[in-house]
Write a protein that holds these residues in place. Structure first.
Motif, mmCIF file in Angstrom:
data_model
loop_
_atom_site.group_PDB
_atom_site.id
_atom_site.type_symbol
_atom_site.label_atom_id
_atom_site.label_comp_id
_atom_site.label_asym_id
_atom_site.label_seq_id
_atom_site.Cartn_x
_atom_site.Cartn_y
_atom_site.Cartn_z
ATOM 1 N N THR A 14 0.874 -1.170 0.000
ATOM 2 C CA THR A 14 0.000 0.000 0.000
ATOM 3 C C THR A 14 0.906 1.213 0.000
ATOM 4 N N VAL A 15 0.671 2.133 -0.922
ATOM 5 C CA VAL A 15 1.479 3.341 -1.010
ATOM 6 C C VAL A 15 0.567 4.554 -0.847
ATOM 7 N N ALA A 16 1.142 5.648 -0.379
ATOM 8 C CA ALA A 16 0.389 6.887 -0.170
ATOM 9 C C ALA A 16 0.939 7.979 -1.077
ATOM 10 N N VAL A 17 0.023 8.673 -1.741
ATOM 11 C CA VAL A 17 0.381 9.816 -2.578
ATOM 12 C C VAL A 17 -0.623 10.938 -2.307
ATOM 13 N N HIS A 18 -0.409 12.065 -2.944
ATOM 14 C CA HIS A 18 -1.287 13.227 -2.779
ATOM 15 C C HIS A 18 -1.981 13.554 -4.099
ATOM 16 N N PRO A 19 -3.119 14.232 -4.049
ATOM 17 C CA PRO A 19 -3.770 14.652 -5.296
ATOM 18 C C PRO A 19 -2.780 15.425 -6.169
ATOM 19 N N GLY A 20 -2.779 15.119 -7.449
ATOM 20 C CA GLY A 20 -1.865 15.756 -8.382
ATOM 21 C C GLY A 20 -0.603 14.950 -8.629
ATOM 22 N N ASP A 21 -0.275 13.999 -7.739
ATOM 23 C CA ASP A 21 0.916 13.172 -7.911
ATOM 24 C C ASP A 21 0.719 12.181 -9.059
ATOM 25 N N THR A 22 1.839 11.738 -9.610
ATOM 26 C CA THR A 22 1.850 10.740 -10.675
ATOM 27 C C THR A 22 2.405 9.434 -10.114
ATOM 28 N N ALA A 47 -11.133 4.941 -11.589
ATOM 29 C CA ALA A 47 -10.545 5.997 -12.417
ATOM 30 C C ALA A 47 -10.926 7.393 -11.956
ATOM 31 N N SER A 48 -11.931 7.509 -11.102
ATOM 32 C CA SER A 48 -12.276 8.843 -10.596
ATOM 33 C C SER A 48 -11.313 9.287 -9.488
ATOM 34 N N VAL A 49 -10.594 8.335 -8.901
ATOM 35 C CA VAL A 49 -9.615 8.615 -7.850
ATOM 36 C C VAL A 49 -8.193 8.569 -8.415
ATOM 37 N N LEU A 50 -7.900 7.527 -9.182
ATOM 38 C CA LEU A 50 -6.576 7.313 -9.771
ATOM 39 C C LEU A 50 -6.787 6.947 -11.240
ATOM 40 N N ALA A 51 -6.521 7.889 -12.126
ATOM 41 C CA ALA A 51 -6.796 7.692 -13.552
ATOM 42 C C ALA A 51 -5.539 7.239 -14.284
ATOM 43 N N ALA A 68 11.282 -6.488 -22.080
ATOM 44 C CA ALA A 68 10.767 -5.216 -22.572
ATOM 45 C C ALA A 68 10.081 -4.535 -21.399
ATOM 46 N N HIS A 69 10.041 -3.233 -21.420
ATOM 47 C CA HIS A 69 9.378 -2.492 -20.351
ATOM 48 C C HIS A 69 7.958 -2.131 -20.761
ATOM 49 N N TYR A 70 7.005 -2.503 -19.904
ATOM 50 C CA TYR A 70 5.630 -2.039 -20.027
ATOM 51 C C TYR A 70 5.474 -0.966 -18.964
ATOM 52 N N THR A 71 5.067 0.224 -19.369
ATOM 53 C CA THR A 71 4.932 1.336 -18.440
ATOM 54 C C THR A 71 3.500 1.856 -18.488
ATOM 55 N N ALA A 72 2.895 1.984 -17.314
ATOM 56 C CA ALA A 72 1.572 2.598 -17.184
ATOM 57 C C ALA A 72 1.716 3.788 -16.239
ATOM 58 N N VAL A 73 1.134 4.909 -16.633
ATOM 59 C CA VAL A 73 1.230 6.133 -15.843
ATOM 60 C C VAL A 73 -0.169 6.497 -15.352
ATOM 61 N N PHE A 74 -0.272 6.725 -14.045
ATOM 62 C CA PHE A 74 -1.540 7.063 -13.399
ATOM 63 C C PHE A 74 -1.419 8.427 -12.734
ATOM 64 N N LYS A 75 -2.549 9.133 -12.623
ATOM 65 C CA LYS A 75 -2.589 10.441 -11.959
ATOM 66 C C LYS A 75 -3.570 10.364 -10.798
ATOM 67 N N ALA A 76 -3.094 10.800 -9.611
ATOM 68 C CA ALA A 76 -3.966 10.862 -8.430
ATOM 69 C C ALA A 76 -4.847 12.096 -8.573
ATOM 70 N N SER A 106 -1.370 -6.719 -7.380
ATOM 71 C CA SER A 106 -2.049 -5.453 -7.180
ATOM 72 C C SER A 106 -1.290 -4.604 -6.167
ATOM 73 N N ILE A 107 -1.463 -3.308 -6.302
ATOM 74 C CA ILE A 107 -0.886 -2.328 -5.374
ATOM 75 C C ILE A 107 -2.013 -1.380 -4.996
ATOM 76 N N THR A 108 -2.191 -1.177 -3.710
ATOM 77 C CA THR A 108 -3.216 -0.253 -3.227
ATOM 78 C C THR A 108 -2.607 1.130 -3.132
ATOM 79 N N VAL A 109 -3.304 2.115 -3.700
ATOM 80 C CA VAL A 109 -2.828 3.496 -3.681
ATOM 81 C C VAL A 109 -3.843 4.330 -2.894
#
Length: 112
Positions: A14-22, A47-51, A68-76, A106-109
């Motif tokens: 479980t990780v913690a981030v702030h609104p606006g973080d990537t 997706a309404s919390v972490l898109a 190969a690297h698979y990269t997914a980018v999410f926005k808080a 899975s990772i909880t954000v």
């Protein structure tokens, strides 16, 4: 805003981030022998919390015995909790199908 990079070994955390973080998820697609591979995808449970903003795959030219690297980018986006689900699609043509494990994690954000 800051960027947090996570990997497959972070599954279960479980990780913690702030609104606006990537949140950037970097997973390794593997191609061990011809006909054998694991190809990853990732998505968010809310997706309404972490898109998810984007996903991309870097595929090497000589694919056998490589990664190969698979990269997914999410926005808080706002306060709340979302789960990043990682799903690996395994092909095991060179192996006994009973030993062909389909990996996932899975990772909880938590956004606060």
């Amino acid at each position: 805003p800051s960027e947090l990079t996570l990997h497959g070994q972070d599954s279960g955390r479980t990780v913690a981030v702030h609104p606006g973080d990537t949140v950037k998820l970097d997973l390794l697609d593997t191609f061990l022998v011809p006909g054998s591979s694991v190809i990853w995808t990732a998505d968010t449970s809310d997706a309404s919390v972490l898109a998810r903003l984007s996903s991309s795959r870097e595929t090497p030219a000589g694919i056998a015995h490589s990664q190969a690297h698979y990269t997914a980018v999410f926005k808080a986006l706002k306060r709340g909790t979302a789960t990043v689900r990682m799903t690996g699609a395994a092909r095991c043509e060179a192996m006994n199908p009973a030993a062909c494990r389909q990996p996932s994690g899975s990772i909880t954000v938590t956004i606060s």
